[in-house]
Scaffold this active site. Sequence first.
Site, mmCIF file in Angstrom:
data_model
loop_
_atom_site.group_PDB
_atom_site.id
_atom_site.type_symbol
_atom_site.label_atom_id
_atom_site.label_comp_id
_atom_site.label_asym_id
_atom_site.label_seq_id
_atom_site.Cartn_x
_atom_site.Cartn_y
_atom_site.Cartn_z
ATOM 1 N N ASP A 129 1.347 -1.337 0.188
ATOM 2 C CA ASP A 129 0.156 0.050 -0.480
ATOM 3 C C ASP A 129 0.532 0.937 -0.020
ATOM 4 O O ASP A 129 2.122 1.293 0.480
ATOM 5 C CB ASP A 129 -1.271 0.093 1.583
ATOM 6 C CG ASP A 129 -1.851 0.952 1.554
ATOM 7 O OD1 ASP A 129 -2.260 1.691 0.022
ATOM 8 O OD2 ASP A 129 -2.616 0.914 1.621
ATOM 9 N N ASP A 130 0.873 2.249 -0.992
ATOM 10 C CA ASP A 130 0.956 3.455 -0.995
ATOM 11 C C ASP A 130 2.694 3.390 -1.734
ATOM 12 O O ASP A 130 2.885 3.795 -1.319
ATOM 13 C CB ASP A 130 0.983 4.401 -0.238
ATOM 14 C CG ASP A 130 0.010 5.109 0.526
ATOM 15 O OD1 ASP A 130 -1.254 4.672 -0.556
ATOM 16 O OD2 ASP A 130 -0.198 5.900 1.629
ATOM 17 N N CYS A 170 -6.855 4.012 -1.878
ATOM 18 C CA CYS A 170 -6.484 2.635 -1.698
ATOM 19 C C CYS A 170 -7.914 1.518 -1.828
ATOM 20 O O CYS A 170 -7.600 0.938 -3.257
ATOM 21 C CB CYS A 170 -6.396 3.559 -0.244
ATOM 22 S SG CYS A 170 -6.709 1.156 0.089
ATOM 23 N N HIS A 178 -9.229 -3.063 4.813
ATOM 24 C CA HIS A 178 -10.096 -2.039 3.964
ATOM 25 C C HIS A 178 -11.129 -1.749 3.062
ATOM 26 O O HIS A 178 -11.917 -1.214 2.093
ATOM 27 C CB HIS A 178 -9.139 -0.766 3.249
ATOM 28 C CG HIS A 178 -9.418 0.530 3.592
ATOM 29 N ND1 HIS A 178 -8.312 2.176 2.839
ATOM 30 C CD2 HIS A 178 -10.497 1.362 4.244
ATOM 31 C CE1 HIS A 178 -9.091 2.582 3.078
ATOM 32 N NE2 HIS A 178 -10.256 2.466 4.316
#
Length: 304
Positions: free
Chosen positions: A43-44, A81, A145
């Site tokens: 993530d990221d 995301c 998420h």
Amino acid sequence: MQRRARRWIGVGLGLAMLGLASSQPALAEGPAKKPNFLVIVADDLGYSDLGAFGGEIATPNLDELARSGLMLTNFNVAPTCSPTRAMLLSGVDHHLAGTGTMAEHVAPAQLGRPGYEGNLNYRVVTIAELLRDNGYHTYMAGKWHLGRKEEHGPHMRGFEESFALLNGGAAHFAQKKPDGLVRIGPKALYRDNGKPVEVPKDFFSSAFYTDKLIEYIDVHRADGKPFFAYAAYSAPHWPLQAPDEFIRKYKGRYDQGWDVLGAERLARMKKLGLVPADTQGVPRLANVPAWDSLSTQEKAVAAR
């Protein structure tokens, strides 16, 4: 003898890096067995963070996956995301999957509208559901998420075994109230196969998620069924936290600042053939000052 096929995808937005590994016998040995799949999400993570994509960070194992397979340089993502995660797991546009935007950012006019449920809806099926129904073990560890309610967790969307962070972010160690993380630290929602759980005292997210997936694979290995494993790491996501030995390893590496770093990465990407030789650097954002304009103290803080 096994013939191994690997696919590696680098992406610059939302979900920064995806990996897929599979193995199956050579065709000459008879009918192919169903391959195992491992999907890795970071993530990221920046597109050029990994060594294989021009980065200065030592990522030898991921680099080997990339070099021994195909490096794909394009993946359609949403700007954030969870919409991208919904597309990855369902194979359809994120509006169809229920995450037209992040649940935390749904506007008043979008509330209650189809496509803005804020979770992975039941109008779509996940790859885990499809593979489970076709004889696969399905495992997941890491950031979810895609819904916090019981009926929206990974254990309800095709994952036979799962350890999931339901939030969009959390501390990577077992802090209860880490500095600057009061909003997400104490309220991190971890679920072990749908049941609320606290993380252990020696928790570090990347290591724990990896160990969980290995545990799932080992426990079910004896029956010979193939597996689909989803490793959803979040360490590059704010807050930036790492074990002390990794921080010490890179002490001084970033002292030259982001302008020099960006030029170095672009040069390596050109050498690797990931971008055309005439590619220009991205213009500096308005809120990012030139490195040389910073004071000595500001440089020290930014480099750290």
